[in-house]
Structures are given as C-alpha cells and as structure tokens.
Design a protein around this motif. Structure first.
Motif, PDB file in Angstrom:
ATOM      1  N   ASN A   7       0.807  -1.218   0.000  1.00 17.96           N
ATOM      2  CA  ASN A   7       0.000   0.000   0.000  1.00 17.96           C
ATOM      3  C   ASN A   7       0.845   1.276   0.000  1.00 17.96           C
ATOM      4  OD1 ASN A   7       0.643  -0.921   2.715  1.00 17.96           O
ATOM      5  ND2 ASN A   7      -0.494   0.854   3.439  1.00 17.96           N
ATOM      6  N   GLU A   8       2.173   1.110  -0.111  1.00 15.61           N
ATOM      7  CA  GLU A   8       3.060   2.263  -0.248  1.00 15.61           C
ATOM      8  C   GLU A   8       3.922   2.145  -1.504  1.00 15.61           C
ATOM      9  OE1 GLU A   8       5.358   2.282   3.316  1.00 15.61           O
ATOM     10  OE2 GLU A   8       3.650   2.741   4.627  1.00 15.61           O
ATOM     11  N   GLN A  12      -1.308   1.670  -4.411  1.00 17.30           N
ATOM     12  CA  GLN A  12      -2.430   2.338  -3.742  1.00 17.30           C
ATOM     13  C   GLN A  12      -3.089   3.359  -4.655  1.00 17.30           C
ATOM     14  OE1 GLN A  12       0.738   2.841  -3.101  1.00 17.30           O
ATOM     15  NE2 GLN A  12       1.184   4.903  -2.366  1.00 17.30           N
ATOM     16  N   ASN A  13      -2.397   3.718  -5.743  1.00 21.18           N
ATOM     17  CA  ASN A  13      -2.920   4.701  -6.690  1.00 21.18           C
ATOM     18  C   ASN A  13      -3.481   4.052  -7.956  1.00 21.18           C
ATOM     19  OD1 ASN A  13      -2.122   6.994  -5.115  1.00 21.18           O
ATOM     20  ND2 ASN A  13      -0.018   6.645  -5.788  1.00 21.18           N
ATOM     21  N   PRO A  18      -7.233  -0.037  -6.456  1.00 24.09           N
ATOM     22  CA  PRO A  18      -6.226   0.505  -5.531  1.00 24.09           C
ATOM     23  C   PRO A  18      -5.981  -0.421  -4.349  1.00 24.09           C
ATOM     24  CG  PRO A  18      -8.321   1.655  -5.290  1.00 24.09           C
ATOM     25  CD  PRO A  18      -8.455   0.784  -6.503  1.00 24.09           C
ATOM     26  N   THR A  20      -4.937  -0.554  -0.915  1.00 24.33           N
ATOM     27  CA  THR A  20      -4.730   0.330   0.230  1.00 24.33           C
ATOM     28  C   THR A  20      -4.430  -0.430   1.513  1.00 24.33           C
ATOM     29  OG1 THR A  20      -7.130   0.381   0.584  1.00 24.33           O
ATOM     30  CG2 THR A  20      -6.171   2.136  -0.760  1.00 24.33           C
ATOM     31  N   ASP A  21      -4.226  -1.731   1.408  1.00 31.04           N
ATOM     32  CA  ASP A  21      -3.911  -2.554   2.573  1.00 31.04           C
ATOM     33  C   ASP A  21      -2.851  -3.565   2.157  1.00 31.04           C
ATOM     34  OD1 ASP A  21      -3.808  -4.212   4.802  1.00 31.04           O
ATOM     35  OD2 ASP A  21      -5.979  -4.303   5.062  1.00 31.04           O
ATOM     36  N   TRP A  27      -7.426  -8.087   2.577  1.00 31.87           N
ATOM     37  CA  TRP A  27      -7.888  -7.580   1.280  1.00 31.87           C
ATOM     38  C   TRP A  27      -8.773  -8.609   0.591  1.00 31.87           C
ATOM     39  CZ3 TRP A  27      -8.198  -2.829   0.243  1.00 31.87           C
ATOM     40  CH2 TRP A  27      -8.334  -2.359  -1.058  1.00 31.87           C
ATOM     41  N   ARG A 184      -7.129  10.877 -11.011  1.00 31.81           N
ATOM     42  CA  ARG A 184      -8.239  11.163 -10.113  1.00 31.81           C
ATOM     43  C   ARG A 184      -9.096  12.323 -10.624  1.00 31.81           C
ATOM     44  NH1 ARG A 184      -4.721   9.341  -5.967  1.00 31.81           N
ATOM     45  NH2 ARG A 184      -3.647  11.364  -5.863  1.00 31.81           N
TER      46      ARG A 184
END
Length: 282
Positions: A7-8, A12-13, A18, A20-21, A27, A184
């Motif tokens: 997630n880094e 995450q994008n 995405p 994010t975990d 997940w 986005r």
C-alpha cells in the motif's frame, strides 16, 4: 514489493483496483464470504511437507482461500511441490516456478521465430514502474500522450493516433500513463467506470488499426490495457516464447503478429526496447 509495503508501492494509486492494505488476507476477505487462511513463512521455510500440513490444517478450519507466504525463489519451488494435488492454484507469475515438476516437465530453452516488421507500444498503466519505462522510452523513440478528455469528447480518434504511430520511425509509443492526481481528476469529472472504459476501448481500437496498418510487433503495458487489446484483436491462442523480463514472455499471436503483454509493475526500465528486440526486427 521489494522493501516497500504494497500500500506504499504505488499500487495504492491504481485507478481501478487501488491496493490500500498490505495484508492480502484482509484484502481478499473483502471479496469473498469464505474464510481466508494463511501459511506463514516459518512453515514455508520448513519445506513442502510442512506447507502441505499447514494447508490441510487451514482447510480443516474451514478456510477455502489460503494465502501462502513466499519471499525467495526456493520458497516457490517448495510451494509448487505442496500444491501438486490442489484443485486450484493462483498467484503472480513466480508461482509457476515450482509447478512444472509436478507434471514431469523440465526447464528447457523455448524456441522462438523472430517476427520481422514494424513495432508499436500502447501503455495504459499508471504504475510507477511503467511511468518510468515510458519516460525512458520517449527519450529515444517517438511518443504521444493520450489525454483521457480528448478520447472521451472525440477530439482524438483511434484512427488519428494509429495514423500518427504508423508514420513514425523507431518504436513509437502512445501512453495514457498519467500521474495519480491527473487520473483522479479525470475520474472525478467523468466517473471511474466511464473514464476507464473509454481508454480501454480506445486502446483496443488503436491496436486493431495498427495491426491492420502493418504493425507485426505489438507491446502493451497495463493489465486492463493488455486485456482490452487481446479482446479487441480477438486473440484466442498465444504461444509462449522466451522471457523478456521476469514474468513477461514474448508471445506468438498469429503467423503475422507477435506481442508482449505486461502488467504495470513488471519489467526493467528499458522493457519496451528489450521487448521490441526479442519479438523481432524492423
């Protein structure tokens, strides 16, 4: 991914999925009503028998989906042995390292006939790796950015882009691999589904026009982009050739078309150049 949490890592994008975990168990639990189990590294390090025992223990607990840790190639070979009698195995391409031996197969050189003719690249991935690959490639080859708004409002047509690419020398690339903030903004304006569907359909259309115009070596970047191109070209069978970078081989689609299909984070920074060379010659 390497020494960075999932997630880094840039995932995450991802514009559609995405991550994010970093915990794949949590997940996956969002996507299934069934229990999610886990075989930890300490069991994997002990080898195939320990992995099999751990899988059976998780199954007895009612876990229908089981995530198995792997941080080394040797882990994948042991997991492959343990997976011999499992009904379904899925994962990244590395999981295949340990599976051939279950079927009596051994590693051998893969025959490949070079595909001569023009090459082109279509990139829809927004991953950090792909954006670096695009930047590297356009330093030496013609490149044109695909602006999502231009596609949606019809300012840029598939024929326009195909004509431009077919008129270039080298290995031209067309890319919609924008920064996350740009993606986005487009999604906020048009909606995630409309924006992504428009780009995927556009890429598939361009691919068809490129091959109709004489392109015989086609390289795509991005899972959704690659899937859209395969469907758009109506490809039913792909013959696997030698590996370009880990997890990404050259593929024979027809007597007159060779392709390379990669997900976003795969490949070295010069992937597009290497892919074009391994597919064949101008």
């Amino acid at each position: 991914m390497k020494d960075v949490l999932l997630n880094e890592s840039g995932m995450q994008n991802h514009p559609l999925t995405p991550m994010t975990d970093a915990d794949l168990r949590r997940w996956l639990a969002h996507q299934t009503p069934n229990g999610v189990g886990h075989v930890a590294t300490q069991d994997v390090f002990m080898g195939a028998v320990a992995i099999s025992n751990a899988l059976e223990a998780e199954t007895r607990k009612g876990k229908r989906h089981i995530v198995v840790d792997a941080i080394r190639d040797e882990d994948l070979f042991e997991i492959g042995k343990a997976a011999k009698d499992l009904p379904l195995v899925t994962g990244g391409s590395g999981v295949a390292l340990g599976l051939p031996a279950n079927f009596g197969c051994t590693v051998a050189p893969v025959p490949w006939t070079l595909q001569n003719g023009p090459a082109a690249v279509l990139s829809g991935s927004c991953s950090i790796a792909t954006r670096n690959q695009v930047a590297h490639h356009i330093a030496h080859n013609p490149g044109r950015e695909i602006i999502a708004e231009d596609v949606i409002d019809g300012t840029l047509t598939a024929q326009d882009l195909a004509d431009w690419m077919l008129s270039q020398t080298g290995v031209p690339i067309a890319y919609s691999s924008a920064d996350p903030d740009v993606v986005r903004a487009v999604q906020d304006k048009f909606g995630t589904h409309r924006a992504s569907s428009a780009i995927e359909a556009f890429m598939a259309d361009v691919a068809g026009r490129l091959t109709a115009g004489g392109v015989t070596r086609l390289i795509t970047a991005g899972g959704e982009t690659s899937g859209a191109v395969v469907e758009g070209l109506d490809l039913h069978t792909l013959e696997i050739g030698p590996e370009i970078d880990p997890g990404v081989p050259v593929l024979r689609a027809s007597p007159n078309l060779a392709v390379a299909l990669k997900s976003g984070n795969f490949g070295a920074v010069d992937f597009f150049e290497k892919a074009a060379q391994q597919l064949g010659q101008p």
